[in-house]
Structures are given as C-alpha cells and as structure tokens.
Design a protein around this motif. Structure first.
Motif, PDB file in Angstrom:
ATOM      1  N   ASN A 174       0.860  -1.180   0.000  1.00 22.22           N
ATOM      2  CA  ASN A 174       0.000   0.000   0.000  1.00 22.22           C
ATOM      3  C   ASN A 174       0.897   1.231   0.000  1.00 22.22           C
ATOM      4  O   ASN A 174       1.677   1.434   0.929  1.00 22.22           O
ATOM      5  CB  ASN A 174      -0.912  -0.009   1.236  1.00 22.22           C
ATOM      6  N   THR A 209       1.686   4.974   0.461  1.00 18.83           N
ATOM      7  CA  THR A 209       1.112   6.088   1.219  1.00 18.83           C
ATOM      8  C   THR A 209       2.000   7.321   1.129  1.00 18.83           C
ATOM      9  O   THR A 209       3.225   7.211   1.026  1.00 18.83           O
ATOM     10  CB  THR A 209       0.904   5.715   2.697  1.00 18.83           C
ATOM     11  N   ASN A 259       2.917   9.393   3.300  1.00 17.36           N
ATOM     12  CA  ASN A 259       3.801   9.678   4.429  1.00 17.36           C
ATOM     13  C   ASN A 259       5.108   8.896   4.375  1.00 17.36           C
ATOM     14  O   ASN A 259       5.908   8.967   5.302  1.00 17.36           O
ATOM     15  CB  ASN A 259       3.077   9.414   5.760  1.00 17.36           C
ATOM     16  N   GLU A 260       5.380   8.180   3.286  1.00 17.36           N
ATOM     17  CA  GLU A 260       6.653   7.475   3.140  1.00 17.36           C
ATOM     18  C   GLU A 260       7.755   8.484   2.817  1.00 17.36           C
ATOM     19  O   GLU A 260       7.525   9.453   2.082  1.00 17.36           O
ATOM     20  CB  GLU A 260       6.537   6.414   2.052  1.00 17.36           C
ATOM     21  N   PRO A 277       1.080   7.785  -4.356  1.00 18.70           N
ATOM     22  CA  PRO A 277       0.402   7.561  -3.079  1.00 18.70           C
ATOM     23  C   PRO A 277      -1.092   7.321  -3.301  1.00 18.70           C
ATOM     24  O   PRO A 277      -1.716   7.948  -4.152  1.00 18.70           O
ATOM     25  CB  PRO A 277       0.643   8.860  -2.314  1.00 18.70           C
ATOM     26  N   GLY A 278      -1.623   6.373  -2.543  1.00 16.98           N
ATOM     27  CA  GLY A 278      -3.020   5.976  -2.694  1.00 16.98           C
ATOM     28  C   GLY A 278      -3.173   4.703  -3.509  1.00 16.98           C
ATOM     29  O   GLY A 278      -4.214   4.052  -3.455  1.00 16.98           O
ATOM     30  N   THR A 297      -2.538   0.788  -4.541  1.00 13.82           N
ATOM     31  CA  THR A 297      -2.182  -0.512  -3.982  1.00 13.82           C
ATOM     32  C   THR A 297      -1.434  -1.256  -5.071  1.00 13.82           C
ATOM     33  O   THR A 297      -1.977  -1.512  -6.142  1.00 13.82           O
ATOM     34  CB  THR A 297      -3.427  -1.309  -3.548  1.00 13.82           C
TER      35      THR A 297
END
Length: 148
Positions: A41, A43, A45-46, A104-105, A107
C-alpha cells in the motif's frame, strides 16, 4: 496458487528489512518453489515522497524493483528446507521496464515467479500492477548466503 496470507509480523521474521525500507505489507497467495503474490500500500507519508518529486509524489522505480525483490526473498524463505540465518542478495537486475507511474493511494500488487533455481542462485520474473495494469516488470537473479 495456494491462498496463504502472510502478515507483516511473519514477513519480518523472514527478511531483515525494516521501516522505512520494508516495502511489502502482506502476502496474499503462495505456491512454494513456484510463485508468490503480495501487496504494497503506497502512502504519502513514506520518506521518499518528500523529494521524489515534491510537486507530484511518484514511487521511485528502484523501490518498485526492491519491493519485487523483497517479495521474492519471502518466496525463497518459504521454499527452502532450511532458512535460518540466511539472507537473499541481488546478483543482477535485467530487462526492467517501467510502464505506469505509481503514486500515493495506489495498492501495488506484486507478483514473482521462480524461473530457475540452482543451489543458492535463484532467478525470478516479477511484475508490479496497479488496477490490473502493469506498472513495472523485471527479471533478476539473487543468491542465498549465510547471515553474517
């Protein structure tokens, strides 16, 4: 392919990677000595997204390859008779293609198949998909070594 869920706790028992470099979240299917399917996943914030690229966060291609390699290392771990104190290392990366941006977002569904296994040397065909579209594909070779 057998449906075998392997959660993050079990994955961390098999491979040495940890945050921020652990790039697979779960295994959702596995056939030892043949193939594996996992997910990542993605994201915002990585840490890589603060600089790649600040105006439009994009998953670096090398990290997509690394995610496929980590999934392949789990496959090796589940395929070997003895796996204690073993690590899997890249030997070569070949024929890699990037076909779709990963953001991001998303999968990322990761697939890896053993193409060849000769003793400690393993060859894989792997791909990453977003919404059933290939984002990246690669062939690579790895070696199993005793952990130092």
């Amino acid at each position: 392919m057998n449906v075998e869920i392997i959660d993050i706790v079990e994955i961390m028992k098999m491979i040495p990677h940890r945050y921020p470099f652990l790039l697979i979240d779960k295994v959702i299917a596995l056939q030892p000595n043949h193939s594996i399917v996992g997910i990542k996943n993605v994201t915002v914030n990585e840490p890589q997204f603060t600089g790649h690229f600040p105006h439009r966060p994009i998953m670096p291609g090398v990290l997509i390859i690394e995610a496929m390699a980590q999934l392949s290392a789990v496959l090796v771990s589940k395929s070997m008779d003895t796996k204690e104190d073993k690590d899997v290392y890249f030997m070569s990366i070949e024929s890699t293609k990037f076909r779709k941006i990963v953001e991001p977002g998303d999968t990322m569904y990761l697939y890896s198949t053993i193409e060849q296994n000769r003793s400690q040397v393993w060859k894989f065909a792997a791909r990453a998909e977003i919404n059933n579209t290939i984002a990246a594909e690669s062939f690579f070779t790895a070696m199993v070594k005793n952990r130092l």
